[in-house]
Design an enzyme around this catalytic site. Structure first.
Site, mmCIF file in Angstrom:
data_model
loop_
_atom_site.group_PDB
_atom_site.id
_atom_site.type_symbol
_atom_site.label_atom_id
_atom_site.label_comp_id
_atom_site.label_asym_id
_atom_site.label_seq_id
_atom_site.Cartn_x
_atom_site.Cartn_y
_atom_site.Cartn_z
ATOM 1 N N HIS A 63 -1.350 -7.825 -0.998
ATOM 2 C CA HIS A 63 -0.605 -6.899 -1.862
ATOM 3 C C HIS A 63 0.724 -6.601 -1.181
ATOM 4 C CE1 HIS A 63 -4.225 -5.916 -4.368
ATOM 5 N NE2 HIS A 63 -4.849 -6.219 -3.241
ATOM 6 N N ARG A 65 3.373 -5.406 -2.606
ATOM 7 C CA ARG A 65 3.968 -4.190 -3.194
ATOM 8 C C ARG A 65 5.442 -4.378 -3.568
ATOM 9 N NH1 ARG A 65 -1.250 -2.301 -3.360
ATOM 10 N NH2 ARG A 65 -2.001 -1.347 -1.472
ATOM 11 N N ASN A 95 -1.064 -5.979 -8.958
ATOM 12 C CA ASN A 95 -1.197 -4.547 -9.299
ATOM 13 C C ASN A 95 -0.017 -3.743 -8.763
ATOM 14 O OD1 ASN A 95 -2.164 -4.992 -6.653
ATOM 15 N ND2 ASN A 95 -3.474 -3.186 -6.701
ATOM 16 N N ASP A 310 -6.824 -9.507 2.227
ATOM 17 C CA ASP A 310 -6.714 -8.374 1.293
ATOM 18 C C ASP A 310 -5.843 -7.270 1.899
ATOM 19 O OD1 ASP A 310 -6.868 -6.802 -0.918
ATOM 20 O OD2 ASP A 310 -9.037 -6.464 -0.831
ATOM 21 N N GLY A 330 -7.727 0.587 0.697
ATOM 22 C CA GLY A 330 -7.043 -0.608 1.204
ATOM 23 C C GLY A 330 -6.497 -0.353 2.591
HETATM 24 O O1 DOR Z 1 -9.049 -1.845 -1.221
HETATM 25 C C1 DOR Z 1 -8.394 -2.222 -2.196
HETATM 26 N N1 DOR Z 1 -7.054 -2.063 -2.260
HETATM 27 N N2 DOR Z 1 -9.037 -2.782 -3.227
HETATM 28 C C2 DOR Z 1 -8.396 -3.069 -4.357
HETATM 29 O O2 DOR Z 1 -9.020 -3.597 -5.225
HETATM 30 C C3 DOR Z 1 -6.976 -2.725 -4.568
HETATM 31 C C4 DOR Z 1 -6.281 -2.693 -3.280
HETATM 32 C C5 DOR Z 1 -4.909 -2.064 -3.366
HETATM 33 O O3 DOR Z 1 -4.062 -2.571 -4.116
HETATM 34 O O4 DOR Z 1 -4.635 -1.110 -2.653
HETATM 35 ZN ZN ZN Z 2 -6.845 -6.777 -3.138
HETATM 36 ZN ZN ZN Z 3 -9.824 -6.307 -5.004
#
Ligand code: DOR
Ligand code: ZN
Ligand code: ZN
Length: 446
Positions: A63, A65, A95, A310, A330
């Site tokens: 991510h 961002r 996201n 992740d 996260g």
């Molecule tokens: O731990 C997580 N963080 N799980 C997710 O599905 C979203 C992610 C986030 O974008 O912070």
């Molecule tokens: Zn993720």
């Molecule tokens: Zn996820």
């Protein structure tokens, strides 16, 4: 002929084994791998002093961002963290604010990224509301689609099986994989509401809500729909024994299914979460010891295809709210993933071949990243140079990510990324970023 660069006196993981060799790099590609005596003349020569060269890691779950969430991370800080961690290509999750779910939002994201990135970046898109736009998004260059089943994020109604089926049919025709966050929204929300009513708002409540069955339910549900379409389903961060079992059964039946797990699901347990607190809160959460053992089994037996970080950075304030439900889930993990894996290599639990398969070869194969993932003449010169003997303490305050905390802070690691080359260019040297913003390449699906 004079090439751009020769890396001398190294070792490299080539053709499934570690060999003593030198590497010649020209115009961003690996020109030659061989004995020092056979190297062409070079503009620059670097002595690797016996360090090990791996194909640069490909992290398929990041991510980054930026845009409306740039206060947590941006394309520069996120890709600096990747480079520091020996990762040369990342796939960015959708996201964002705005959510990446149209050709326009994707195009804009690529445009912003272009000037800032230090490693290669490919992009996921969420599904659009109007399914006719799926093809447009693929044409714009999305490498894959993401389907978040825990909550409504994209344009596709996740409660509508018929809509999911239609979307999978289209995507399967386009031969693009769908990566899924498999937690069943309805089961999850129901459990959450009951816990809230009972005034349970702590980590134990979070663990109860995000149960194994919530994961299993989503995996099975999606496999049932996918089966009718031939779509390639990739399950993100599988965290439980029975979630993995469902994936394995689908694989055994011949479905085009792959899955990943993460370092935190392999290295942290619920006991660590209880000790560290909400800082270590992620979704799906870390699990009990027997679940972790099942994941390690899945790695050993080859059922788990990929490891991904992740990397999901948030501010420290967002990690420490009063009610567990308000905590942003996260953790930043681009800078801890390779060190943790190399430490396991030292301990004998993983081999270098495992690390390369899980974080370079399979990611390149699954997401069709041509010319990456393998050290081979003609491939892009994406390289992670590592020192397998370096012992040190993980220090989150030194992270390049904007999120300077980690559940692994203070852990002793053995094995360190020393230099990172992206498309032949030195990006990170001894922990420092030495290249300009914009040195990375945007990866578009061809
Ligand atoms: O731990 C997580 N963080 N799980 C997710 O599905 C979203 C992610 C986030 O974008 O912070
Ligand atoms: Zn993720
Ligand atoms: Zn996820």
């Amino acid at each position: 002929m004079i090439v751009d660069l020769v890396l001398s006196n190294g070792k490299a993981y080539v053709n499934n084994r570690i060999v003593d060799c030198s590497l010649a790099i020209n115009k961003g590609k690996i020109f030659k791998i061989g004995k020092e005596a056979n190297m062409p003349k070079a503009e620059t020569k670097t002595d690797l002093k016996n360090l090990l060269v791996l194909p640069g890691l490909i992290d398929i779950h990041v991510h980054l961002r930026d845009e409306g969430k740039a206060y947590k991370e941006d394309f520069y800080s996120g890709t600096a963290a990747a480079a520091a961690g020996g990762i040369t290509t990342v796939l960015d999750m959708p996201n964002n604010n705005p959510v990446t779910m149209s050709a326009g939002t994707l195009r804009n994201r690529m445009k912003i990224a272009e000037r800032k990135i230090l490693v290669n970046v490919g992009f996921y898109s969420e599904f659009p509301r109007n399914m006719k736009e799926i093809e447009e998004i693929v044409r714009e260059g999305a490498v894959a689609f993401k389907l978040f089943m825990a909550e409504q994020i994209g344009g596709l109604n996740i409660d509508d099986d018929h809509a999911l089926l239609e979307a999978f049919k289209i995507i399967s025709g386009l031969k693009v994989p769908v990566a899924v966050h498999a937690e069943d929204k309805i089961a999850l929300k129901k459990a959450e509401e009951e816990l809230k009513l009972a005034n349970c708002n702590d980590i134990e409540a979070f663990l109860k809500a995000h149960s194994e069955s919530v994961e299993v339910k989503a995996v099975k549900h999606l496999l049932n729909i996918a089966e009718q379409t031939g779509v390639h389903m990739h399950f993100c961060h599988i965290s439980t024994e029975n979630g993995l079992k469902a994936v394995i059964n689908a694989k055994k039946s011949g479905m085009p299914v792959t899955c990943e797990t993460t370092p935190h699901h392999l290295f942290l347990s619920v006991d660590d979460l209880r000790r560290i607190g909400t800082l270590a809160l992620i979704m799906p959460p870390v699990r009990e010891k027997h679940q972790i053992a099942a994941l390690w089994n899945g790695i050993e037996n080859g059922w788990i295809d990929v490891l991904a970080s992740d990397h999901a950075p948030h501010t420290l304030e967002e990690k420490k709210t009063k009610l567990v439900w308000d905590v942003k889930v996260g953790i930043p993990s681009l800078e801890t993933t390779l060190p943790l894996l190399l430490t396991e290599v030292k301990r004998g639990r993983l081999s270098i071949a495992d690390v390369v398969r899980l974080m370079s070869e399979k990611p390149a194969e699954i997401f069709r990243l041509k010319g990456r993932g393998f050290l081979k003449e003609g491939n892009n010169a994406d390289l992670a140079v590592v020192d397998l003997d370096k012992r040190y303490k993980i220090d989150a305050s030194k992270f390049h990510s904007k999120a300077k905390y980690s559940p692994f802070d203070g852990w002793t690691a053995e094995g360190k990324p020393i230099k990172t080359f992206v498309n032949g260019r030195l990006i990170m040297d001894e922990g420092e970023i030495v290249a300009k913003a914009g040195s990375g390449e945007i990866i578009r699906r061809e």
